[in-house]
Design a protein around this motif. Structure first.
Motif, PDB file in Angstrom:
ATOM      1  N   ASP A 183     -19.379  14.308   1.718  1.00 58.67           N
ATOM      2  CA  ASP A 183     -19.812  15.832   1.613  1.00 58.67           C
ATOM      3  C   ASP A 183     -20.831  16.441   2.259  1.00 58.67           C
ATOM      4  N   ASP A 184     -21.424  15.428   3.198  1.00 61.39           N
ATOM      5  CA  ASP A 184     -22.769  15.892   4.105  1.00 61.39           C
ATOM      6  C   ASP A 184     -22.369  17.324   4.884  1.00 61.39           C
ATOM      7  N   SER A 185     -23.330  17.854   5.031  1.00 64.24           N
ATOM      8  CA  SER A 185     -23.147  19.123   5.708  1.00 64.24           C
ATOM      9  C   SER A 185     -22.899  18.777   7.018  1.00 64.24           C
ATOM     10  N   GLY A 186     -22.057  19.612   7.577  1.00 64.54           N
ATOM     11  CA  GLY A 186     -21.484  19.424   8.862  1.00 64.54           C
ATOM     12  C   GLY A 186     -20.118  18.610   9.011  1.00 64.54           C
ATOM     13  N   TRP A 187     -19.962  17.778   7.877  1.00 63.68           N
ATOM     14  CA  TRP A 187     -18.652  16.937   7.919  1.00 63.68           C
ATOM     15  C   TRP A 187     -17.379  17.906   7.370  1.00 63.68           C
ATOM     16  N   HIS A 188     -16.491  17.577   7.678  1.00 68.86           N
ATOM     17  CA  HIS A 188     -15.364  18.494   7.369  1.00 68.86           C
ATOM     18  C   HIS A 188     -14.175  17.925   6.730  1.00 68.86           C
ATOM     19  N   VAL A 189     -13.332  18.643   5.908  1.00 70.00           N
ATOM     20  CA  VAL A 189     -12.359  18.354   5.134  1.00 70.00           C
ATOM     21  C   VAL A 189     -11.351  17.351   5.506  1.00 70.00           C
ATOM     22  N   THR A 190     -11.024  16.462   4.778  1.00 71.10           N
ATOM     23  CA  THR A 190      -9.904  15.318   5.159  1.00 71.10           C
ATOM     24  C   THR A 190      -9.451  15.431   3.486  1.00 71.10           C
ATOM     25  N   ASP A 191      -7.877  14.712   3.557  1.00 73.89           N
ATOM     26  CA  ASP A 191      -7.290  14.704   2.190  1.00 73.89           C
ATOM     27  C   ASP A 191      -7.828  13.667   1.200  1.00 73.89           C
ATOM     28  N   PHE A 192      -7.464  13.502  -0.033  1.00 77.25           N
ATOM     29  CA  PHE A 192      -7.681  12.246  -0.625  1.00 77.25           C
ATOM     30  C   PHE A 192      -6.476  11.363  -0.588  1.00 77.25           C
ATOM     31  N   ILE A 193      -7.128  10.215  -0.504  1.00 76.73           N
ATOM     32  CA  ILE A 193      -6.038   9.202  -0.536  1.00 76.73           C
ATOM     33  C   ILE A 193      -6.391   8.024  -1.377  1.00 76.73           C
ATOM     34  N   SER A 194      -5.103   7.359  -1.977  1.00 77.58           N
ATOM     35  CA  SER A 194      -5.484   6.410  -3.101  1.00 77.58           C
ATOM     36  C   SER A 194      -5.552   4.796  -2.227  1.00 77.58           C
ATOM     37  N   LEU A 195      -6.765   4.383  -2.538  1.00 71.07           N
ATOM     38  CA  LEU A 195      -6.848   3.030  -1.848  1.00 71.07           C
ATOM     39  C   LEU A 195      -6.490   2.132  -2.653  1.00 71.07           C
ATOM     40  N   HIS A 196      -5.856   0.721  -2.106  1.00 73.17           N
ATOM     41  CA  HIS A 196      -5.418  -0.083  -3.001  1.00 73.17           C
ATOM     42  C   HIS A 196      -6.635  -0.681  -3.587  1.00 73.17           C
ATOM     43  N   GLY A 197      -6.615  -1.294  -4.886  1.00 76.02           N
ATOM     44  CA  GLY A 197      -7.685  -1.911  -5.546  1.00 76.02           C
ATOM     45  C   GLY A 197      -8.174  -3.043  -4.902  1.00 76.02           C
ATOM     46  N   ASP A 198      -7.412  -3.835  -4.294  1.00 78.67           N
ATOM     47  CA  ASP A 198      -7.874  -5.083  -3.630  1.00 78.67           C
ATOM     48  C   ASP A 198      -7.485  -4.850  -1.999  1.00 78.67           C
ATOM     49  N   PRO A 199      -8.559  -3.888  -1.412  1.00 77.56           N
ATOM     50  CA  PRO A 199      -8.483  -3.343  -0.222  1.00 77.56           C
ATOM     51  C   PRO A 199      -8.717  -4.576   0.896  1.00 77.56           C
ATOM     52  N   GLU A 200      -8.204  -4.475   2.368  1.00 73.36           N
ATOM     53  CA  GLU A 200      -8.208  -5.230   3.378  1.00 73.36           C
ATOM     54  C   GLU A 200      -8.832  -4.688   4.526  1.00 73.36           C
ATOM     55  N   TYR A 201      -9.418  -5.496   5.363  1.00 75.41           N
ATOM     56  CA  TYR A 201      -9.881  -5.067   6.607  1.00 75.41           C
ATOM     57  C   TYR A 201      -8.877  -5.172   7.829  1.00 75.41           C
ATOM     58  N   LEU A 202      -8.849  -4.523   8.787  1.00 71.82           N
ATOM     59  CA  LEU A 202      -7.720  -4.470   9.805  1.00 71.82           C
ATOM     60  C   LEU A 202      -7.637  -5.934  10.278  1.00 71.82           C
ATOM     61  N   THR A 203      -8.610  -6.361  11.282  1.00 72.14           N
ATOM     62  CA  THR A 203      -8.667  -7.725  12.016  1.00 72.14           C
ATOM     63  C   THR A 203      -9.884  -8.286  11.823  1.00 72.14           C
ATOM     64  N   GLU A 204     -10.115  -9.567  12.254  1.00 70.77           N
ATOM     65  CA  GLU A 204     -11.469 -10.107  12.422  1.00 70.77           C
ATOM     66  C   GLU A 204     -12.144  -9.483  13.395  1.00 70.77           C
ATOM     67  N   GLY A 205     -11.349  -8.983  14.637  1.00 66.50           N
ATOM     68  CA  GLY A 205     -11.878  -8.600  15.706  1.00 66.50           C
ATOM     69  C   GLY A 205     -12.356  -7.141  15.636  1.00 66.50           C
ATOM     70  N   ALA A 206     -11.999  -6.430  14.307  1.00 67.81           N
ATOM     71  CA  ALA A 206     -12.512  -4.998  14.173  1.00 67.81           C
ATOM     72  C   ALA A 206     -13.492  -4.817  12.876  1.00 67.81           C
ATOM     73  N   ARG A 207     -14.278  -5.670  12.920  1.00 67.07           N
ATOM     74  CA  ARG A 207     -15.231  -5.577  11.590  1.00 67.07           C
ATOM     75  C   ARG A 207     -16.541  -5.180  11.951  1.00 67.07           C
TER      76      ARG A 207
END
Length: 244
Positions: A183-207
């Motif tokens: 909600d910072d000033s200058g940041w713009h709207v996107t949609d709400f999404i439902s994140l899984h309760g046990d989230p994952e990261y993409l790959t070890e190389g993208a951390r």
């Protein structure tokens, strides 16, 4: 002969005495049983025993119902096939224009036609997503994966914010936490999404590269037009995805 006759008489008398005592004992036992059946305390004890057995049977039946429900959920989950894994993306947080919806982009994109577009003044941008918080297996600035799933037996799919359970008759696909841009000033709207309760990261190389782009933050409640209670100021909003 006289001595032998005496022994025989004594022996016979002994047997008759045993028979007499045995008959008396059986009569006493029969009388005891009649007294026990007429005893209110005995009847109460038997009733309490039956009540305990009934409660045990009810508990076992509830356990069996729970097991059947769990098995049905597992079978339903097996019927639901994951169609595609991908990369979560969307418009960058610092650009006012562009789309507001979050995308699940494939790992193997196809190129556009070489003559598209025929003329151009400007283009919107799509960036990958990053978590802007730490939770469970993920860390801040990890890139975000996604999945598109096919439900073979569902006709409707619904995301319900601020809930972790589904309405009666609906099947829960997953529950988790509501996320969106900051909600910072200058940041713009996107949609709400439902994140899984046990989230994952993409790959070890993208951390934790901290490249920003399309970023995800938890969503907190603010009292006012949102009634408190039942909500609480600052509480993070959960979500659940249900199918029917």
């Amino acid at each position: 002969m006289r001595g032998t006759r005496h022994i025989a008489v004594v022996f016979l008398l002994f047997i008759n005495v045993q028979d007499v005592f045995g008959s008396e004992e059986e009569g006493i036992h029969t009388q005891d049983r009649r007294l026990l059946l007429n005893d209110p305390q005995t009847l109460l004890t038997q009733i309490e025993a039956l009540q305990r057995e009934t409660q045990t049977m009810k508990t076992e039946m509830n356990t069996m119902r729970t097991q059947v429900t769990t098995q049905q959920t597992q079978i339903h989950s097996l019927e639901n096939k994951r169609h595609e894994d991908g990369i979560t993306g969307g418009k960058p947080h610092h650009e006012p224009g562009g789309g507001v919806n979050t995308l699940c982009l494939p790992h193997d994109p196809d190129n556009a036609s070489h003559n598209f577009p025929t003329s151009l003044q400007s283009a919107a941008h799509v960036y990958g997503d990053e978590y802007e918080f730490t939770y469970g297996n993920i860390a801040r600035d990890d890139d975000v994966p996604c999945a598109v799933c096919h439900l073979q037996s569902a006709t409707s799919v619904l995301m319900i914010p601020a809930k972790t359970t589904c309405p009666s008759g609906w099947t829960m696909q997953y529950h988790g936490y509501l996320v969106t841009d900051n909600d910072d000033s200058g940041w713009h709207v996107t949609d709400f999404i439902s994140l899984h309760g046990d989230p994952e990261y993409l790959t070890e190389g993208a951390r934790q590269h901290n490249l920003n782009g399309h970023v995800l933050y938890p969503v907190a409640a603010v009292c006012g037009s949102l009634p408190c209670p039942p909500y609480k100021s600052g509480q993070y909003i959960t979500c659940v995805v249900c199918s029917l």
